[in-house]
Design a protein around this motif. Structure first.
Motif, PDB file in Angstrom:
ATOM      1  N   LYS A  19       0.061   5.762   0.648  1.00 40.18           N
ATOM      2  CA  LYS A  19      -0.799   6.931   0.849  1.00 40.18           C
ATOM      3  C   LYS A  19      -0.020   8.108   0.289  1.00 40.18           C
ATOM      4  O   LYS A  19       1.198   8.199   0.468  1.00 40.18           O
ATOM      5  CB  LYS A  19      -1.080   7.126   2.338  1.00 40.18           C
ATOM      6  CG  LYS A  19      -1.822   8.400   2.651  1.00 40.18           C
ATOM      7  CD  LYS A  19      -2.001   8.762   4.115  1.00 40.18           C
ATOM      8  CE  LYS A  19      -1.414   7.966   5.203  1.00 40.18           C
ATOM      9  NZ  LYS A  19      -1.980   6.773   5.672  1.00 40.18           N
TER      10      LYS A  19
ATOM     11  N   GLU B 258      -5.218   6.780  -1.164  1.00 40.44           N
ATOM     12  CA  GLU B 258      -4.600   5.572  -0.631  1.00 40.44           C
ATOM     13  C   GLU B 258      -4.887   4.431  -1.593  1.00 40.44           C
ATOM     14  O   GLU B 258      -5.995   4.322  -2.118  1.00 40.44           O
ATOM     15  CB  GLU B 258      -5.181   5.196   0.741  1.00 40.44           C
ATOM     16  CG  GLU B 258      -4.667   5.997   1.881  1.00 40.44           C
ATOM     17  CD  GLU B 258      -5.110   5.415   3.225  1.00 40.44           C
ATOM     18  OE1 GLU B 258      -4.469   5.767   4.219  1.00 40.44           O
ATOM     19  OE2 GLU B 258      -6.072   4.637   3.293  1.00 40.44           O
TER      20      GLU B 258
ATOM     21  N   GLU C  52       0.810  -1.212   0.000  1.00 44.83           N
ATOM     22  CA  GLU C  52       0.000   0.000   0.000  1.00 44.83           C
ATOM     23  C   GLU C  52       0.842   1.261   0.000  1.00 44.83           C
ATOM     24  O   GLU C  52       2.029   1.233   0.328  1.00 44.83           O
ATOM     25  CB  GLU C  52      -0.912   0.002   1.226  1.00 44.83           C
ATOM     26  CG  GLU C  52      -0.144  -0.027   2.544  1.00 44.83           C
ATOM     27  CD  GLU C  52      -1.052  -0.229   3.752  1.00 44.83           C
ATOM     28  OE1 GLU C  52      -1.894  -1.142   3.728  1.00 44.83           O
ATOM     29  OE2 GLU C  52      -0.898   0.539   4.712  1.00 44.83           O
TER      30      GLU C  52
END
Length: 172
Positions: free
Chosen positions: A9, A126, A7
């Motif tokens: 952001k 995100e 991931e």
């Protein structure tokens, strides 16, 4: 439910481009949710309860704060919309931080995309490429692909969690 994510952001600099890309990819829009995440004091990782109209869950995750897409190990339990978990954990562990946000939620296959407007912090995107099988190589490639598709510069990647950013702002 245990997930392995790759991931990132980032500051959302070009929301129209990201939305146009999501439309071109035929992303499935789950909707827009006002979510309040309450983070609790824990010795390692991060523990939070998410309360919203669309998503309600207890989430524990571990990941490093690095300014690039990174691996995250997530344990999550779905909760009923109205419950007493926040009150119990607040009493037992104490509240570390509260994050209030308006979140647009999209899916492209196993990749979850959030467009967030976080109270006191601003706009973010995100991307969470998720797997239950542990195929970290696949989800890493997916996360990197979305960084390119969304034209996210490395300097716009935010290494901290929203809770870290809220705490830093409160202490400045």
């Amino acid at each position: 439910m245990k997930l392995l994510n790759f991931e990132f952001k980032a500051h959302l600099r070009d929301a129209p481009h990201v939305r146009a890309t999501l439309k071109r990819l035929r992303a499935r829009a789950l909707g827009t949710d006002r979510q309040v995440d309450t983070y609790f004091h824990v010795p390692t990782g991060r523990l939070k309860i998410r309360e919203g109209r669309l998503e309600n869950s207890l989430i524990f995750y571990q990941r490093t704060n690095s300014a690039q897409a990174r691996r995250s190990i997530v344990e999550m339990m779905l909760l009923p919309r109205r419950n007493s978990v926040r009150a119990i954990l607040s009493a037992a562990l104490g509240v570390l931080a509260v994050v209030d946000k308006r979140r647009e939620i999209y899916f492209v296959g196993n990749v979850k995309i959030h467009l967030d407007q976080v109270r006191g912090l601003g706009a973010f995107v995100e991307v969470e490429a998720m797997t239950r099988t542990g195929d970290i190589k696949k989800v890493r490639v997916q996360a990197m692909k979305f960084q390119k598709l969304f034209n996210i510069a490395s300097r716009d990647i935010v290494p901290q969690s929203y809770s870290d950013l809220i705490l830093a702002k409160a202490n400045s």
